[in-house]
Design an enzyme around this catalytic site. Structure first.
Site, PDB file in Angstrom:
ATOM      1  N   SER A  36      -7.349   4.383   9.479  1.00  0.00           N
ATOM      2  CA  SER A  36      -7.734   4.309   8.032  1.00  0.00           C
ATOM      3  C   SER A  36      -7.158   3.196   7.261  1.00  0.00           C
ATOM      4  O   SER A  36      -7.862   2.331   6.567  1.00  0.00           O
ATOM      5  CB  SER A  36      -8.041   5.530   7.523  1.00  0.00           C
TER       6      SER A  36
ATOM      7  N   LYS B   4      -8.418  -1.200   6.206  1.00  0.00           N
ATOM      8  CA  LYS B   4      -8.676  -1.813   5.033  1.00  0.00           C
ATOM      9  C   LYS B   4      -7.649  -2.712   4.813  1.00  0.00           C
ATOM     10  O   LYS B   4      -7.954  -3.699   3.984  1.00  0.00           O
ATOM     11  CB  LYS B   4      -8.374  -0.376   4.029  1.00  0.00           C
TER      12      LYS B   4
ATOM     13  N   HIS C 140       0.892  -1.110  -0.107  1.00  0.00           N
ATOM     14  CA  HIS C 140       0.050   0.027  -0.185  1.00  0.00           C
ATOM     15  C   HIS C 140       0.751   1.359  -0.167  1.00  0.00           C
ATOM     16  O   HIS C 140       1.920   1.589   0.824  1.00  0.00           O
ATOM     17  CB  HIS C 140      -0.930  -0.106   1.346  1.00  0.00           C
TER      18      HIS C 140
ATOM     19  N   ARG D 209     -14.074  13.052   7.330  1.00  0.00           N
ATOM     20  CA  ARG D 209     -12.955  13.625   7.804  1.00  0.00           C
ATOM     21  C   ARG D 209     -12.485  14.878   6.489  1.00  0.00           C
ATOM     22  O   ARG D 209     -12.035  15.701   6.636  1.00  0.00           O
ATOM     23  CB  ARG D 209     -11.890  12.769   7.801  1.00  0.00           C
TER      24      ARG D 209
ATOM     25  N   ASP E 155     -14.670   3.089   7.297  1.00  0.00           N
ATOM     26  CA  ASP E 155     -13.599   3.969   6.852  1.00  0.00           C
ATOM     27  C   ASP E 155     -14.118   4.736   6.066  1.00  0.00           C
ATOM     28  O   ASP E 155     -13.813   5.874   5.690  1.00  0.00           O
ATOM     29  CB  ASP E 155     -12.358   3.065   6.465  1.00  0.00           C
TER      30      ASP E 155
HETATM   31  N1  URA Z   1      -4.920   7.187   2.965  1.00  0.00           N
HETATM   32  C1  URA Z   1      -5.928   6.525   3.671  1.00  0.00           C
HETATM   33  O1  URA Z   1      -6.542   5.391   2.864  1.00  0.00           O
HETATM   34  N2  URA Z   1      -6.648   6.858   4.807  1.00  0.00           N
HETATM   35  C2  URA Z   1      -6.280   8.120   5.208  1.00  0.00           C
HETATM   36  O2  URA Z   1      -6.765   8.394   6.352  1.00  0.00           O
HETATM   37  C3  URA Z   1      -5.074   8.939   4.574  1.00  0.00           C
HETATM   38  C4  URA Z   1      -4.735   8.410   3.387  1.00  0.00           C
END
Ligand code: URA
Length: 430
Positions: free
Chosen positions: A183, A187, A82, A168, A161
């Site tokens: 967050s 995932k 990621h 957010r 999320d």
């Molecule tokens: N990328 C994400 O998936 N979440 C965040 O809070 C910031 C960047």
């Protein structure tokens, strides 16, 4: 228990209990807590923070808020990668075929870009017919048979999320480390891989600006992932200048193909190879740069990229015929205003130019022009003569050229002295 008490507790700097966090995330997921109350708690967290224990619990309940992918029937040795996002960031598209050629399983769920340029899914969709909306079963089958697959993240993975991130975004509470960590990691936990390689970037082209902040975020994400039984590490790198020469969706895929054919940009190699070696290490293998070089020189990695494209219905003839990609009607060259050496190319300005040219989107519903972007003919530390081409704009928007040219010219710094080559990797947190 009620949400007002939870907001009140955090407002006064109290540590939230497990039951409070569980109540909050369940309420967010089921829609039983109002958006204004969620936003109030997010702002209280923004100012009061969350400790590691709270961050781990938040991550766990966010991951469990929807479907949890189970990949164990394929292998217990599956890697996910990621990136926190950067300009010209096509690393995933090099990483996946290289790792498949090395015999590693990788399973990648990815987002679309909401920043200045497209995300990995957008880049892949510049390949004619490439299918990114896979069902969970299709995704799993492709990983099983081809060692790798990449699909658009579905909203039923970590849905809490999705809801929290949207709030957010509009309440100015994105840039806080415990919320970013929960967050990202939630995932990844829901996506089912056992090994997680995080590619964390800092600099003007990233949403984290300093190496110190990137290190703090990385440490928290790694500790959180480990507490939730994942074999996780973070590679921190600079994102002050674009990665590679191409920025924009089809231009970046072409640069990936060129890399896999052996035409390799130094920074793409440094970062991809570091991530690959960490991924192999997590699977119990210690490999060298030479091993990865051989996967490219032998054509095995390119063959895997072809297999990945075909497995997802894409037209793999693009590999040998770049005219098959969507092409821009305008190609405009930008010339150096003086002679010297390129001593900086500011990533953020290049990214803004790309967005104006059509390569990115402002809102989720905006349509991307896959052919739009910028190619950096001259890069960091290269010599340039006044009047020589330093970069090329690709676009279908004639009216956007002048502003893009100004942005690109102001992004380039040309100095009399040749700057020394610098490494982009800052640290690895393991
Ligand atoms: N990328 C994400 O998936 N979440 C965040 O809070 C910031 C960047």
């Amino acid at each position: 228990m009620n949400i007002i008490d939870i907001i009140e507790n955090k407002k006064h700097g109290c540590i939230l209990s497990e039951s409070e966090i569980k109540f909050f995330i369940e309420g967010v997921t089921k829609g039983t807590i109002e958006d204004y109350q969620i936003s109030a708690l997010l702002m209280a967290i923004y100012f009061q923070g969350m400790n590691l224990e709270e961050t781990i619990l938040m991550t766990k309940y966010m991951a469990e808020s929807g479907k949890m992918l189970d990949l164990s029937e394929i292998s217990n040795n599956i890697t996910d990668k990621h990136s926190t996002g950067g300009v010209g960031d096509k690393i995933t598209l090099i990483f996946l075929p290289l790792m498949a050629a090395a015999g590693l399983y990788t399973a990648k769920l990815s987002g679309r870009g909401l920043g200045h340029t497209g995300g990995t899914i957008d880049k892949l969709e510049s390949i004619p017919n490439f299918k990114t909306n896979l069902s969970i079963e299709e995704f799993k089958n492709k990983v099983k048979f081809h060692k790798t697959a990449i699909a658009a993240q579905t909203p039923d993975l970590a849905p809490a999320d999705g809801k929290l991130y949207a709030l957010r975004d509009v309440t100015s509470t994105v840039d806080i480390i415990p919320l970013i960590a929960s967050s990202v990691v939630s995932k990844k936990i829901a996506s089912g891989a056992n090994h997680i390689i995080l590619d964390v970037k800092y600099g003007n082209g990233a949403f984290i600006k300093t190496p110190e902040e990137a290190q703090k975020l990385s440490e928290i994400m790694v500790q959180t992932g480990k507490s939730l039984n994942r074999n996780i590490c973070a590679v921190i790198s600079a994102m002050n200048q674009p990665l590679g020469r191409a920025i924009g969706n089809s231009l970046e895929v072409i640069e990936v193909i060129e890399f896999l054919k052996g035409n390799i940009e130094w920074d793409l190699k440094e970062l991809t190879y570091t991530l690959c070696k960490k991924a192999l290490e997590k699977s119990g293998r210690k490999e060298t740069d030479k091993y990865l070089d051989e996967l490219i020189e032998s054509g095995k990695a390119l063959e895997k990229f072809k297999e990945l494209i075909e497995a997802q219905n894409g037209d793999s003839s693009v590999i040998n015929d770049y005219n098959k990609f969507p092409s821009a009607s305008i190609k405009y060259e930008i010339k150096a205003v003086k002679s010297g050496f390129i001593s900086n190319i500011e990533a953020l300005k290049i990214a803004k130019a790309c967005k104006n040219l059509g390569a990115g989107r402002e809102k989720k519903t905006d349509k991307i022009d896959y052919s739009a972007g910028v190619y950096l003919t001259k890069r960091y530390s290269e010599a340039v003569k006044k009047g020589e081409t330093i970069s090329v704009i690709y676009t279908n928007k004639k009216e956007a050229i002048k502003e893009a040219e100004n942005l690109i010219l102001s992004a380039y710094k040309i100095s009399d002295e040749k700057p020394s080559k610098s490494n982009i990797i800052y640290k690895i947190i393991d």
